[in-house]
Design a protein around this motif. Structure first.
Motif, PDB file in Angstrom:
ATOM      1  N   GLN A  74       1.908  22.732 -17.518  1.00 32.15           N
ATOM      2  CA  GLN A  74       2.595  22.932 -16.249  1.00 32.15           C
ATOM      3  C   GLN A  74       2.215  24.283 -15.633  1.00 32.15           C
ATOM      4  N   ALA A  75       2.051  25.308 -16.485  1.00 31.29           N
ATOM      5  CA  ALA A  75       1.722  26.644 -15.991  1.00 31.29           C
ATOM      6  C   ALA A  75       0.351  26.671 -15.323  1.00 31.29           C
ATOM      7  N   THR A  76      -0.625  25.951 -15.910  1.00 36.01           N
ATOM      8  CA  THR A  76      -1.955  25.935 -15.304  1.00 36.01           C
ATOM      9  C   THR A  76      -1.932  25.237 -13.947  1.00 36.01           C
ATOM     10  N   GLU A  77      -1.106  24.194 -13.823  1.00 35.23           N
ATOM     11  CA  GLU A  77      -0.981  23.515 -12.531  1.00 35.23           C
ATOM     12  C   GLU A  77      -0.341  24.442 -11.502  1.00 35.23           C
ATOM     13  N   ILE A  78       0.685  25.176 -11.945  1.00 34.08           N
ATOM     14  CA  ILE A  78       1.358  26.126 -11.036  1.00 34.08           C
ATOM     15  C   ILE A  78       0.378  27.217 -10.605  1.00 34.08           C
ATOM     16  N   TYR A  79      -0.392  27.757 -11.575  1.00 33.02           N
ATOM     17  CA  TYR A  79      -1.340  28.817 -11.250  1.00 33.02           C
ATOM     18  C   TYR A  79      -2.398  28.312 -10.270  1.00 33.02           C
ATOM     19  N   SER A  80      -2.875  27.091 -10.505  1.00 30.48           N
ATOM     20  CA  SER A  80      -3.879  26.521  -9.611  1.00 30.48           C
ATOM     21  C   SER A  80      -3.332  26.390  -8.199  1.00 30.48           C
ATOM     22  N   ALA A  81      -2.088  25.925  -8.086  1.00 29.66           N
ATOM     23  CA  ALA A  81      -1.475  25.765  -6.760  1.00 29.66           C
ATOM     24  C   ALA A  81      -1.284  27.113  -6.077  1.00 29.66           C
ATOM     25  N   ILE A  82      -0.825  28.115  -6.843  1.00 28.78           N
ATOM     26  CA  ILE A  82      -0.598  29.442  -6.266  1.00 28.78           C
ATOM     27  C   ILE A  82      -1.913  30.067  -5.806  1.00 28.78           C
ATOM     28  N   SER A  83      -2.971  29.906  -6.602  1.00 29.96           N
ATOM     29  CA  SER A  83      -4.255  30.515  -6.263  1.00 29.96           C
ATOM     30  C   SER A  83      -4.851  29.919  -4.996  1.00 29.96           C
ATOM     31  N   ARG A  84      -4.414  28.691  -4.655  1.00 25.98           N
ATOM     32  CA  ARG A  84      -4.951  28.049  -3.456  1.00 25.98           C
ATOM     33  C   ARG A  84      -4.060  28.260  -2.228  1.00 25.98           C
ATOM     34  N   LEU A  85      -2.895  28.885  -2.398  1.00 30.78           N
ATOM     35  CA  LEU A  85      -1.965  29.046  -1.281  1.00 30.78           C
ATOM     36  C   LEU A  85      -2.582  29.701  -0.042  1.00 30.78           C
ATOM     37  N   PRO A  86      -3.384  30.787  -0.196  1.00 30.76           N
ATOM     38  CA  PRO A  86      -3.951  31.390   1.010  1.00 30.76           C
ATOM     39  C   PRO A  86      -4.757  30.416   1.859  1.00 30.76           C
ATOM     40  N   LEU A  87      -5.347  29.406   1.209  1.00 28.98           N
ATOM     41  CA  LEU A  87      -6.156  28.436   1.949  1.00 28.98           C
ATOM     42  C   LEU A  87      -5.287  27.550   2.837  1.00 28.98           C
ATOM     43  N   THR A  88      -4.048  27.306   2.410  1.00 29.99           N
ATOM     44  CA  THR A  88      -3.171  26.446   3.200  1.00 29.99           C
ATOM     45  C   THR A  88      -2.687  27.152   4.451  1.00 29.99           C
ATOM     46  N   PHE A  89      -2.825  28.490   4.474  1.00 34.17           N
ATOM     47  CA  PHE A  89      -2.378  29.244   5.635  1.00 34.17           C
ATOM     48  C   PHE A  89      -3.446  29.308   6.728  1.00 34.17           C
ATOM     49  N   GLU A  90      -4.665  28.906   6.363  1.00 36.99           N
ATOM     50  CA  GLU A  90      -5.749  28.995   7.341  1.00 36.99           C
ATOM     51  C   GLU A  90      -5.561  27.966   8.462  1.00 36.99           C
ATOM     52  N   LYS A  91      -5.741  28.400   9.675  1.00 35.47           N
ATOM     53  CA  LYS A  91      -5.797  27.478  10.796  1.00 35.47           C
ATOM     54  C   LYS A  91      -7.246  27.026  10.926  1.00 35.47           C
ATOM     55  N   ALA A  92      -7.456  25.796  11.290  1.00 31.26           N
ATOM     56  CA  ALA A  92      -8.819  25.281  11.366  1.00 31.26           C
ATOM     57  C   ALA A  92      -9.343  25.393  12.783  1.00 31.26           C
ATOM     58  N   PRO A  93     -10.005  26.495  13.106  1.00 35.41           N
ATOM     59  CA  PRO A  93     -10.562  26.639  14.440  1.00 35.41           C
ATOM     60  C   PRO A  93     -11.787  25.745  14.596  1.00 35.41           C
ATOM     61  N   ARG A  94     -12.293  25.666  15.810  1.00 32.53           N
ATOM     62  CA  ARG A  94     -13.473  24.838  16.051  1.00 32.53           C
ATOM     63  C   ARG A  94     -14.656  25.318  15.223  1.00 32.53           C
ATOM     64  N   ALA A  95     -14.870  26.627  15.193  1.00 28.95           N
ATOM     65  CA  ALA A  95     -15.918  27.178  14.349  1.00 28.95           C
ATOM     66  C   ALA A  95     -15.367  27.277  12.929  1.00 28.95           C
ATOM     67  N   LEU A  96     -15.952  26.518  12.011  1.00 32.18           N
ATOM     68  CA  LEU A  96     -15.449  26.462  10.643  1.00 32.18           C
ATOM     69  C   LEU A  96     -15.534  27.840   9.989  1.00 32.18           C
ATOM     70  N   THR A  97     -14.425  28.277   9.407  1.00 34.52           N
ATOM     71  CA  THR A  97     -14.383  29.567   8.716  1.00 34.52           C
ATOM     72  C   THR A  97     -13.843  29.351   7.305  1.00 34.52           C
ATOM     73  N   GLY A  98     -13.791  30.418   6.543  1.00 40.80           N
ATOM     74  CA  GLY A  98     -13.267  30.333   5.189  1.00 40.80           C
ATOM     75  C   GLY A  98     -14.207  31.028   4.225  1.00 40.80           C
ATOM     76  N   LYS A  99     -13.952  30.822   2.948  1.00 40.17           N
ATOM     77  CA  LYS A  99     -14.766  31.476   1.921  1.00 40.17           C
ATOM     78  C   LYS A  99     -15.071  30.494   0.798  1.00 40.17           C
ATOM     79  N   ILE A 100     -16.324  30.459   0.417  1.00 38.97           N
ATOM     80  CA  ILE A 100     -16.776  29.648  -0.711  1.00 38.97           C
ATOM     81  C   ILE A 100     -16.955  30.574  -1.901  1.00 38.97           C
ATOM     82  N   ARG A 101     -16.401  30.188  -3.041  1.00 35.32           N
ATOM     83  CA  ARG A 101     -16.536  30.996  -4.259  1.00 35.32           C
ATOM     84  C   ARG A 101     -17.174  30.120  -5.336  1.00 35.32           C
TER      85      ARG A 101
END
Length: 305
Positions: A74-101
């Protein structure tokens, strides 16, 4: 149950997760940059909070109890969800932005991968890229936890991850040009036994990521004495070149040094071992739009090659 959730200290949960992943209080303390007693106390406090025995201590070793295993999953699932939270805050503009790791083992050479990467970032110039070089185990771990968009690695890939074959690397056995075996083409496997060995960190006899190279070593009884090791190809090559011992290197990377006279290729010259490098991704992780596009394109490209 609501009181439990409200009072639970996430730091204790994270510490417990790192202890289980490292299978050691001492190694977990090193990773967390904390003292071993502090880590042990954190686990004890978590056990008090849950009212369950999470770890079973057997001398210097620890084992995870059934309750501890359930909590860890359960902890690994929680950590995975938390680590992805900043991505859910991104607005999707016409020009695709973000970061690939991308997490990758050292010196992966693939024209298919390079061409697909070049096309993607030409099409989406506002997307950023970070590439982390790590060991096989670390690459798999980062992909499992969602801290990397996808990974490039060899080894044994967990069934929970998606994997496609990126390339197969042939490995040759080399020594330095001044090594006492240099120039010998009449050698058999028995002549190489007892020679000090230079290997990759993941190439461990009996380890969790044993591959063709490790199996070859085991069959030929080569490399029982490991004198040096690294997860970086150039550092393994450097130690071999300096005469510390013999070792396997990817042929396409080592042959140019052999042609210059810095390395000497030892047998076998046929049926040499190989290693498959995979592109791995975690289907359970929620990706940003940029990440999703690149992962799908990479998986499609590697499947078609």
């Amino acid at each position: 149950m609501s009181d439990f959730a409200r009072n639970l200290d996430w730091n204790l949960l994270y510490t417990f997760m790192v202890v289980v992943q490292n299978d050691s209080m001492t190694k977990a303390a090193e990773e967390l940059l904390r003292s071993q007693p502090a880590v042990s106390l954190a686990v004890k406090r978590l056990e008090q909070s849950t009212g369950k025995r999470l770890l079973i201590r057997k001398g210097n070793r620890i084992a995870v109890s059934p309750a501890g295993q359930a909590l860890y999953e359960q902890a690994t699932e929680i950590y995975s969800a938390i680590s992805r939270l900043p991505l859910t805050f991104e607005k999707a503009p016409r020009a695709l932005t973000g970061k690939i790791r991308i997490a990758s083992i050292d010196h992966v050479e693939s024209s298919v991968f390079n061409q697909r990467l070049a096309r993607f970032f030409c099409e989406y110039p506002s997307v950023e890229l970070e590439i982390l070089v790590a060991t096989t185990a670390e690459v798999i771990r980062m992909v499992e936890l969602g801290s990397a968009t996808f990974g490039l690695c060899d080894g044994v890939i967990p069934q929970s991850l998606n994997s496609t074959t990126l390339l197969d690397e042939r490995f040759g056995l080399y020594c330095g040009s001044d090594y006492h075996l240099a120039g010998r083409t009449d050698l058999a496997a028995i002549d190489l036994r007892g020679e000090p060995f230079i290997g990759f960190t993941a190439d461990v006899l009996g380890g969790s990521h044993m591959g063709d190279v490790t199996a070859f070593r085991a069959r030929a009884s080569i490399g029982q004495y490991v004198r040096g090791q690294s997860s970086h190809v150039n550092e393994v090559r450097r130690m071999i070149e300096c005469g510390l011992g013999i070792g396997f290197l990817p042929v396409h990377l080592a042959d140019p040094y052999a042609e210059k006279g810095d390395l000497f290729r030892l047998p076998p010259y046929e049926n040499e071992p190989s290693a498959t490098v995979f592109l791995i991704a975690n289907p359970a992780v929620s990706l940003s739009e940029a990440e999703q596009i690149l992962v799908e394109e990479m998986q499609r490209e590697t499947a078609m090659k």
